[in-house]
Design a protein around this motif. Structure first.
Motif, short mmCIF file in Angstrom:
data_model
loop_
_atom_site.label_atom_id
_atom_site.label_comp_id
_atom_site.label_asym_id
_atom_site.label_seq_id
_atom_site.Cartn_x
_atom_site.Cartn_y
_atom_site.Cartn_z
N THR A 1 -3.66 -2.07 0.59
CA THR A 1 -2.67 -2.71 -0.28
C THR A 1 -3.30 -3.73 -1.22
O THR A 1 -2.82 -3.91 -2.34
CB THR A 1 -1.59 -3.40 0.56
OG1 THR A 1 -2.20 -4.34 1.47
CG2 THR A 1 -0.79 -2.38 1.36
N SER B 1 -2.79 -3.48 -5.21
CA SER B 1 -2.16 -4.54 -6.01
C SER B 1 -3.02 -4.91 -7.21
O SER B 1 -2.50 -5.39 -8.22
CB SER B 1 -1.90 -5.77 -5.14
OG SER B 1 -3.09 -6.49 -4.87
N TYR C 1 -1.91 -1.77 -9.58
CA TYR C 1 -0.52 -1.59 -9.98
C TYR C 1 0.26 -2.89 -10.12
O TYR C 1 1.45 -2.85 -10.45
CB TYR C 1 0.18 -0.67 -8.98
CG TYR C 1 -0.42 0.72 -8.92
CD1 TYR C 1 -0.27 1.61 -9.98
CD2 TYR C 1 -1.16 1.12 -7.81
CE1 TYR C 1 -0.83 2.89 -9.93
CE2 TYR C 1 -1.72 2.40 -7.76
CZ TYR C 1 -1.56 3.27 -8.82
OH TYR C 1 -2.11 4.51 -8.77
N LYS D 1 3.79 -7.58 -8.04
CA LYS D 1 5.22 -7.78 -7.83
C LYS D 1 5.82 -6.76 -6.87
O LYS D 1 6.59 -7.11 -5.96
CB LYS D 1 5.95 -7.74 -9.17
CG LYS D 1 7.41 -8.13 -9.08
CD LYS D 1 8.02 -8.25 -10.48
CE LYS D 1 9.47 -8.69 -10.40
NZ LYS D 1 10.08 -8.82 -11.76
N PHE D 2 5.51 -5.49 -7.06
CA PHE D 2 6.09 -4.45 -6.20
C PHE D 2 5.73 -4.70 -4.74
O PHE D 2 6.59 -4.57 -3.84
CB PHE D 2 5.59 -3.08 -6.62
CG PHE D 2 5.90 -2.00 -5.61
CD1 PHE D 2 7.17 -1.45 -5.53
CD2 PHE D 2 4.92 -1.56 -4.71
CE1 PHE D 2 7.46 -0.48 -4.58
CE2 PHE D 2 5.21 -0.58 -3.76
CZ PHE D 2 6.49 -0.04 -3.70
N PHE D 3 4.48 -5.05 -4.47
CA PHE D 3 4.05 -5.24 -3.09
C PHE D 3 4.70 -6.48 -2.47
O PHE D 3 4.98 -6.49 -1.26
CB PHE D 3 2.53 -5.33 -3.03
CG PHE D 3 1.85 -4.04 -3.40
CD1 PHE D 3 1.64 -3.07 -2.45
CD2 PHE D 3 1.47 -3.78 -4.71
CE1 PHE D 3 1.05 -1.86 -2.77
CE2 PHE D 3 0.88 -2.58 -5.05
CZ PHE D 3 0.67 -1.62 -4.08
N LEU E 1 7.78 -7.62 -3.23
CA LEU E 1 9.18 -7.30 -2.95
C LEU E 1 9.31 -6.30 -1.79
O LEU E 1 10.13 -6.49 -0.88
CB LEU E 1 9.84 -6.73 -4.21
CG LEU E 1 9.98 -7.70 -5.38
CD1 LEU E 1 10.53 -6.98 -6.61
CD2 LEU E 1 10.87 -8.88 -5.02
N ALA E 2 8.51 -5.25 -1.82
CA ALA E 2 8.59 -4.24 -0.76
C ALA E 2 8.18 -4.81 0.58
O ALA E 2 8.79 -4.52 1.62
CB ALA E 2 7.72 -3.04 -1.12
#
Length: 511
Positions: free
Chosen positions: A398, A402, A405, A408-410, A412-413
């Motif tokens: 991860t 990060s 990509y 932010k996505f990591f 929130l998820a």
């Protein structure tokens, strides 16, 4: 920028291996504590209050948080390696003391030293790892570092539980833990410090900022100038012209060294006419670069230094805060990061939320499984280990993702997955009551919850710390990351105190 710094670990393989081994030793010592101390509180010291049992978690978290915030300025001023050695030395007496402790209060107090040790060690090792991996691989650096800590923690959770089953809680498991601390200290001896790399990275960072912003900042049109008061408009325009002169001069240079004898007098006069910058960079420039220009022996680097100085002075004239090339004081850094940077504040409280749930999981899960639901030692060891194992292995991927990509996505998820996991832990007790030692449905549910909690933390944890590193200039990395790690680890304190108190108050806090 140096080749090693630019290419990440390719030129610093030995450094990275040593750092990762030291992180493994750090995580191993943590694994013994996480696995054994909660159960020792009940079985050896006969404590029954959840809040009292969790005292060792919040004392650990408070000491680690303070050590983190102290480690930043110490590492920036004296070096990462001395800070690292200090951490290992502080932690050496902890495990032997637990072997001879006669009260739970004594263990709780000594855990302050363990927390301080983990704070200094963890901060210094992550500073080193982020430094040697370079600015484009911060997520990878944090990911593999956290992976090493929590994989070792998970594996040692199993080892510690097995040793305790065979030989008892004391003394064998804690002598093994002491050996990991000694190995970690010995591993730091061949490490090289990275303060020189930091200065190099900072200089490159400032030049990158100059390259990307020169056109925008030097284009002072009538609209921008009109924002100044009457007495400042002429000065602002003059500053623009002078900075533009420097920029044009540098852009006209060939790629190789070029004598600037004809321009030397004008340049020296221009530089000294601009507002002084309270910055060691200026002193170096004034004593070296201007002299080189005056004797016609300047290089392209000298010219870039001149352009950079003009850029800084122009920023000051426009009221813009340029990146500093020397470390900020902790007090000013506190203002700069916590008041003037919303992203930094958000990331800090995200880290606190992560450790809030981890503080409760650390102190309560071993007791929750073994004493509340009467699971066997083997099942308890397995359930305690799955969460950090998924957390550790997940971060190996991860962190790098990060970088590619975005963070932010990591974030929130990961947060959503952790919230789901905490709900799942409560489901078996609600649906099937307690104890549930013979109910495979409950164990299966807890395994799923463990996996969700571990993977959720794996997604968020490296993205948080790498995101903080993105927000901080290289020379202030120690102070900035120290403040983040302080806030993050205060989550242990809040989590242990709040969850322990609530558990006692609702009537389920006595075992």
């Amino acid at each position: 920028m140096s080749e090693g710094l630019a290419n990440g670990p390719s030129q610093v393989d030995s450094q990275v291996v040593i750092i990762l081994f030291a992180l493994f030793c750090m995580g191993s010592a943590l694994g013994f504590e996480r696995s054994l101390l909660p159960r020792m509180a009940v079985q050896t010291f006969h404590e029954t209050s959840v809040l009292t049992i969790l005292n060792f978690v919040w004392t650990f978290g408070a000491a680690k948080a303070v050590a983190n915030v102290l480690a930043g300025p110490l590492a920036d001023r004296f070096g990462r390696r001395p800070t690292l050695i200090l951490g290992f030395v502080i932690g050496l007496p902890v495990m032997p003391y637990v072997n001879f402790a006669s009260t739970w209060t004594g263990v709780t107090v000594m855990n302050v030293a363990f927390g301080a040790s983990q704070g200094f060690i963890g901060s210094a090792l992550f500073f080193l790892l982020i430094d040697v991996m370079g600015p484009s691989r911060r997520g990878i650096a944090v990911g593999i570092g956290e992976c090493m800590i929590y994989v070792s923690t998970a594996l040692v959770n199993i080892l510690a539980g097995d040793l305790a089953s065979r030989y008892g809680f004391r003394p064998v498991p804690f002598w093994v833990a002491t050996s990991f601390a000694v190995l970690g200290l010995l591993a730091t001896l061949p490490l090289r410090d990275t303060l020189d790399r930091i200065q190099e990275e900072q200089k490159q960072s400032e030049r990158d900022t100059l390259t990307s912003n020169t056109t925008q900042l030097l284009d002072v049109d009538s609209r921008i100038i009109s924002e100044y008061s009457n007495e400042d408009r002429m000065f602002a325009s003059q500053m623009s012209q002078e900075a533009d002169t420097i920029h044009s001069l540098v852009c006209s240079l060939p790629n190789e060294a070029t004598p600037l004898v004809t321009e030397s007098d004008a340049l020296r006069s221009l530089v000294h006419s601009l507002p002084q910058v309270g910055d060691p960079f200026y002193e170096h420039f004034d004593s070296h670069s201007v002299h080189s220009l005056s004797v016609g022996s300047s290089t392209l680097d000298d010219a870039e230094d001149l352009e950079l100085l003009g850029f800084k002075k122009y920023c000051i004239a426009k009221g813009i805060q340029p990146k500093t090339s020397h470390p900020q004081s902790p007090i000013y850094a506190l203002y700069l990061f916590f008041i003037d940077n919303l992203n930094f504040i958000t990331l800090c409280f995200g880290g606190m939320a992560m450790n809030f749930k981890d503080g409760f999981a650390w102190g309560f899960f071993p007791v929750f499984f073994s004493h509340v639901h009467k699971l066997t030692d083997d099942k308890t060891n397995m359930l305690v280990a799955i969460y950090p194992l998924c957390w550790g292995f997940g971060q190996a991927f991860t962190g790098a993702l990060s970088d590619r990509y975005g963070r932010k996505f990591f974030l929130l998820a990961g947060s959503g997955s952790c919230a789901l996991a905490m709900i799942l832990f409560a489901v078996p007790g609600i649906l099937w009551g307690r104890p549930v030692s013979d109910d495979p449905r409950a164990v299966t549910t807890w395994i799923i919850a463990d996996v969700c909690l571990g993977l959720g933390t794996a997604m968020a944890y490296p993205a948080l710390q790498a995101g903080v590193a993105d927000e901080i200039s290289p020379v202030n990395r120690g102070v900035g990351l120290g403040l983040y790690r302080f806030t993050r680890d205060m989550g242990y304190v809040v989590g242990a105190l709040v969850c322990g108190h609530l558990t006692d108050e609702i009537g389920g806090g006595h075992l």
